[in-house]
Design a protein around this motif. Structure first.
Motif, PDB file in Angstrom:
ATOM      1  N   ARG A  99      12.597   9.546  11.850  1.00  0.00           N
ATOM      2  CA  ARG A  99      12.430  10.646  10.892  1.00  0.00           C
ATOM      3  C   ARG A  99      12.252  10.119   9.480  1.00  0.00           C
ATOM      4  NH1 ARG A  99      17.531  13.691  11.393  1.00  0.00           N
ATOM      5  NH2 ARG A  99      16.785  14.652   9.491  1.00  0.00           N
ATOM      6  N   TYR A 100      13.041   9.115   9.113  1.00  0.00           N
ATOM      7  CA  TYR A 100      12.942   8.515   7.787  1.00  0.00           C
ATOM      8  C   TYR A 100      11.570   7.877   7.583  1.00  0.00           C
ATOM      9  CZ  TYR A 100      13.526   5.170   4.025  1.00  0.00           C
ATOM     10  OH  TYR A 100      13.336   4.435   2.888  1.00  0.00           O
ATOM     11  N   LYS A 101      11.123   7.099   8.567  1.00  0.00           N
ATOM     12  CA  LYS A 101       9.822   6.430   8.447  1.00  0.00           C
ATOM     13  C   LYS A 101       8.675   7.432   8.359  1.00  0.00           C
ATOM     14  CE  LYS A 101      10.426   1.965  10.722  1.00  0.00           C
ATOM     15  NZ  LYS A 101      10.057   1.225  11.948  1.00  0.00           N
ATOM     16  N   ALA A 102       8.798   8.538   9.063  1.00  0.00           N
ATOM     17  CA  ALA A 102       7.734   9.547   9.059  1.00  0.00           C
ATOM     18  C   ALA A 102       7.586  10.205   7.693  1.00  0.00           C
ATOM     19  CB  ALA A 102       8.004  10.607  10.125  1.00  0.00           C
ATOM     20  N   ASP A 103       8.706  10.475   7.022  1.00  0.00           N
ATOM     21  CA  ASP A 103       8.652  11.136   5.713  1.00  0.00           C
ATOM     22  C   ASP A 103       9.997  10.969   5.002  1.00  0.00           C
ATOM     23  OD1 ASP A 103       8.380  12.759   3.464  1.00  0.00           O
ATOM     24  OD2 ASP A 103       7.484  14.429   4.583  1.00  0.00           O
ATOM     25  N   PRO A 104      10.147   9.859   4.252  1.00  0.00           N
ATOM     26  CA  PRO A 104      11.435   9.603   3.593  1.00  0.00           C
ATOM     27  C   PRO A 104      11.889  10.734   2.674  1.00  0.00           C
ATOM     28  CG  PRO A 104      10.001   7.691   3.414  1.00  0.00           C
ATOM     29  CD  PRO A 104       9.187   8.807   3.999  1.00  0.00           C
ATOM     30  N   ASP A 105      10.955  11.341   1.955  1.00  0.00           N
ATOM     31  CA  ASP A 105      11.342  12.413   1.031  1.00  0.00           C
ATOM     32  C   ASP A 105      11.871  13.627   1.786  1.00  0.00           C
ATOM     33  OD1 ASP A 105      10.717  11.036  -1.377  1.00  0.00           O
ATOM     34  OD2 ASP A 105       8.592  11.447  -1.031  1.00  0.00           O
ATOM     35  N   ALA A 106      11.234  13.992   2.884  1.00  0.00           N
ATOM     36  CA  ALA A 106      11.712  15.115   3.691  1.00  0.00           C
ATOM     37  C   ALA A 106      13.057  14.773   4.318  1.00  0.00           C
ATOM     38  CB  ALA A 106      10.692  15.471   4.768  1.00  0.00           C
ATOM     39  N   ALA A 139      14.452   7.775  -4.791  1.00  0.00           N
ATOM     40  CA  ALA A 139      13.280   6.905  -4.932  1.00  0.00           C
ATOM     41  C   ALA A 139      13.634   5.456  -4.648  1.00  0.00           C
ATOM     42  CB  ALA A 139      12.678   7.048  -6.330  1.00  0.00           C
ATOM     43  N   ALA A 140      14.819   5.014  -5.065  1.00  0.00           N
ATOM     44  CA  ALA A 140      15.243   3.637  -4.787  1.00  0.00           C
ATOM     45  C   ALA A 140      15.313   3.393  -3.284  1.00  0.00           C
ATOM     46  CB  ALA A 140      16.592   3.345  -5.449  1.00  0.00           C
ATOM     47  N   ILE A 141      15.842   4.368  -2.546  1.00  0.00           N
ATOM     48  CA  ILE A 141      15.900   4.239  -1.087  1.00  0.00           C
ATOM     49  C   ILE A 141      14.492   4.269  -0.512  1.00  0.00           C
ATOM     50  CG2 ILE A 141      16.688   5.317   1.057  1.00  0.00           C
ATOM     51  CD1 ILE A 141      19.126   6.366  -0.561  1.00  0.00           C
ATOM     52  N   ARG A 142      13.713   5.261  -0.897  1.00  0.00           N
ATOM     53  CA  ARG A 142      12.349   5.418  -0.371  1.00  0.00           C
ATOM     54  C   ARG A 142      11.495   4.187  -0.654  1.00  0.00           C
ATOM     55  NH1 ARG A 142      10.018   9.215  -3.831  1.00  0.00           N
ATOM     56  NH2 ARG A 142       9.423   7.380  -5.004  1.00  0.00           N
ATOM     57  N   ASP A 143      11.643   3.626  -1.867  1.00  0.00           N
ATOM     58  CA  ASP A 143      10.803   2.497  -2.284  1.00  0.00           C
ATOM     59  C   ASP A 143      11.418   1.144  -1.931  1.00  0.00           C
ATOM     60  OD1 ASP A 143       9.196   4.489  -3.316  1.00  0.00           O
ATOM     61  OD2 ASP A 143       9.916   4.224  -5.375  1.00  0.00           O
ATOM     62  N   ASN A 144      12.538   1.182  -1.225  1.00  0.00           N
ATOM     63  CA  ASN A 144      13.235  -0.050  -0.814  1.00  0.00           C
ATOM     64  C   ASN A 144      13.553  -0.954  -1.996  1.00  0.00           C
ATOM     65  OD1 ASN A 144      13.118   0.617   2.021  1.00  0.00           O
ATOM     66  ND2 ASN A 144      10.934   0.200   1.851  1.00  0.00           N
ATOM     67  N   ASP A 145      14.038  -0.351  -3.064  1.00  0.00           N
ATOM     68  CA  ASP A 145      14.430  -1.103  -4.256  1.00  0.00           C
ATOM     69  C   ASP A 145      15.853  -1.613  -4.047  1.00  0.00           C
ATOM     70  OD1 ASP A 145      15.122  -2.104  -6.741  1.00  0.00           O
ATOM     71  OD2 ASP A 145      14.141  -0.472  -7.841  1.00  0.00           O
TER      72      ASP A 145
END
Length: 106
Positions: free
Chosen positions: A34-41, A54-60
């Protein structure tokens, strides 16, 4: 001087939620997909500031570490997403400073 793994003596609510997101992504069935399909959702209902999502989504990795995310969860996140060990370590080294303000590599 010994450094701790986190920036706060007591983790903040934000650090808790970031840790929780990373834990769930990699330890609860179907969450990684689910995360890989759409991290924001995936994170839409998580009570985190947009910058932390955004830090999680962008792997910062560095930003997550400074926000108080457990380093072991960060490593599991990198393994689960196939982020190289070199990229993981480089991101941490870029934000770990000793008391003189110079980057510490050890």
């Amino acid at each position: 001087m010994t450094q701790s793994n986190w920036r706060q003596i007591m983790p903040t609510a934000e650090a808790y939620w970031m840790n929780r997101v990373l834990y769930d992504i990699h330890h609860v069935d179907s969450h990684l997909q689910r995360y890989k399909a759409d991290p924001d959702a995936y994170m839409a209902e998580v009570p985190l500031a947009a910058a932390m999502k955004a830090a999680i989504r962008d792997n910062d990795i560095g930003a997550m570490y400074l926000a108080g995310v457990n380093p072991l969860l960060l490593r599991a996140h990198c393994l689960g997403l196939r982020i190289s060990e070199a990229a993981f370590l480089d991101s941490l080294r870029a934000v770990v400073h000793d008391s003189t303000g110079e980057v510490s590599h050890g």
